[in-house]
Design a protein around this motif. Structure first.
Motif, PDB file in Angstrom:
ATOM      1  N   GLU A  88       0.812  -1.224   0.000  1.00  0.00           N
ATOM      2  CA  GLU A  88       0.000   0.000   0.000  1.00  0.00           C
ATOM      3  C   GLU A  88       0.846   1.274   0.000  1.00  0.00           C
ATOM      4  O   GLU A  88       0.300   2.378  -0.115  1.00  0.00           O
ATOM      5  N   ASP A  89       2.155   1.148   0.129  1.00  0.00           N
ATOM      6  CA  ASP A  89       3.042   2.300  -0.014  1.00  0.00           C
ATOM      7  C   ASP A  89       3.345   2.606  -1.485  1.00  0.00           C
ATOM      8  O   ASP A  89       3.985   3.617  -1.790  1.00  0.00           O
ATOM      9  N   THR A  90       2.893   1.744  -2.368  1.00  0.00           N
ATOM     10  CA  THR A  90       3.126   1.958  -3.789  1.00  0.00           C
ATOM     11  C   THR A  90       2.472   3.254  -4.251  1.00  0.00           C
ATOM     12  O   THR A  90       1.277   3.471  -4.045  1.00  0.00           O
ATOM     13  N   ALA A  91       3.256   4.121  -4.853  1.00  0.00           N
ATOM     14  CA  ALA A  91       2.767   5.428  -5.282  1.00  0.00           C
ATOM     15  C   ALA A  91       3.895   6.177  -5.975  1.00  0.00           C
ATOM     16  O   ALA A  91       5.057   5.742  -5.941  1.00  0.00           O
ATOM     17  N   VAL A  92       3.539   7.288  -6.584  1.00  0.00           N
ATOM     18  CA  VAL A  92       4.543   8.242  -7.029  1.00  0.00           C
ATOM     19  C   VAL A  92       4.805   9.191  -5.858  1.00  0.00           C
ATOM     20  O   VAL A  92       3.862   9.749  -5.292  1.00  0.00           O
ATOM     21  N   TYR A  93       6.060   9.334  -5.508  1.00  0.00           N
ATOM     22  CA  TYR A  93       6.449  10.170  -4.376  1.00  0.00           C
ATOM     23  C   TYR A  93       7.029  11.487  -4.891  1.00  0.00           C
ATOM     24  O   TYR A  93       7.863  11.501  -5.803  1.00  0.00           O
ATOM     25  N   TYR A  94       6.583  12.580  -4.276  1.00  0.00           N
ATOM     26  CA  TYR A  94       7.011  13.925  -4.652  1.00  0.00           C
ATOM     27  C   TYR A  94       7.615  14.633  -3.447  1.00  0.00           C
ATOM     28  O   TYR A  94       7.123  14.496  -2.328  1.00  0.00           O
ATOM     29  N   CYS A  95       8.656  15.410  -3.690  1.00  0.00           N
ATOM     30  CA  CYS A  95       9.131  16.296  -2.642  1.00  0.00           C
ATOM     31  C   CYS A  95       8.629  17.709  -2.942  1.00  0.00           C
ATOM     32  O   CYS A  95       8.389  18.066  -4.102  1.00  0.00           O
ATOM     33  N   ALA A  96       8.468  18.477  -1.898  1.00  0.00           N
ATOM     34  CA  ALA A  96       7.967  19.836  -2.032  1.00  0.00           C
ATOM     35  C   ALA A  96       8.553  20.689  -0.927  1.00  0.00           C
ATOM     36  O   ALA A  96       8.969  20.181   0.114  1.00  0.00           O
ATOM     37  N   GLY A  97       8.558  21.998  -1.161  1.00  0.00           N
ATOM     38  CA  GLY A  97       9.106  22.898  -0.165  1.00  0.00           C
ATOM     39  C   GLY A  97       8.508  24.282  -0.271  1.00  0.00           C
ATOM     40  O   GLY A  97       7.832  24.617  -1.243  1.00  0.00           O
ATOM     41  N   GLY A  98       8.763  25.076   0.746  1.00  0.00           N
ATOM     42  CA  GLY A  98       8.298  26.448   0.740  1.00  0.00           C
ATOM     43  C   GLY A  98       8.430  27.085   2.106  1.00  0.00           C
ATOM     44  O   GLY A  98       8.812  26.434   3.085  1.00  0.00           O
ATOM     45  N   LEU A  99       8.090  28.367   2.156  1.00  0.00           N
ATOM     46  CA  LEU A  99       8.095  29.096   3.430  1.00  0.00           C
ATOM     47  C   LEU A  99       6.791  28.770   4.156  1.00  0.00           C
ATOM     48  O   LEU A  99       5.914  29.608   4.303  1.00  0.00           O
ATOM     49  N   VAL A 100       6.697  27.535   4.608  1.00  0.00           N
ATOM     50  CA  VAL A 100       5.450  27.034   5.169  1.00  0.00           C
ATOM     51  C   VAL A 100       5.206  27.595   6.559  1.00  0.00           C
ATOM     52  O   VAL A 100       6.129  27.745   7.365  1.00  0.00           O
TER      53      VAL A 100
END
Length: 122
Positions: A88-100
């Motif tokens: 169930e961990d199968t997926a496309v993984y994305y990294c992201a960033g910002g001044l959160v």
């Protein structure tokens, strides 16, 4: 800021992978960073987040105790160590960033990398 994710692949259930996200630009060390994933037919979800200093981390309940997020500001890289992987961990993984404002606030992540596919076989 440009983000480049890598490290995905095919692994058997119970195995491990480490994802990396390399950033360009001089402001990386001020950004909160996160890892998201999207499986077919499902919405993108925040898996883990880390504050600019690395002092605060967030994990989705589904990955707590199995995944670890970390960062190296000198290398402008954020990592996601994934252990005890499940199908169930199968997926496309994305990294992201910002001044959160908060690493849990999905809407504040303004910079996105391309995805890296993670496939866990049973």
């Amino acid at each position: 800021v440009q983000l480049q994710a890598s490290g995905g692949g095919l692994v058997q259930a119970g195995g491990s992978l480490r994802l990396s996200c390399a950033a360009s630009g001089r402001t990386f060390s001020t950004y909160g960073m996160g890892w998201f994933r999207q499986a077919p037919g499902r919405e993108r979800e925040l898996v883990a987040g880390i504050s600019w200093s690395g002092g605060t981390k967030y994990y989705a309940d589904s990955v707590k105790g199995r995944f670890t997020i970390s960062r190296d500001n000198a290398k402008k890289t954020v990592y996601l160590q994934m252990n005890s992987l499940k199908p169930e961990d199968t997926a496309v993984y994305y990294c992201a960033g910002g001044l959160v404002r908060s690493i849990r606030y999905v809407g504040d992540y303004e910079y996105w990398g391309q995805g890296t596919q993670v496939t866990v076989s049973s």
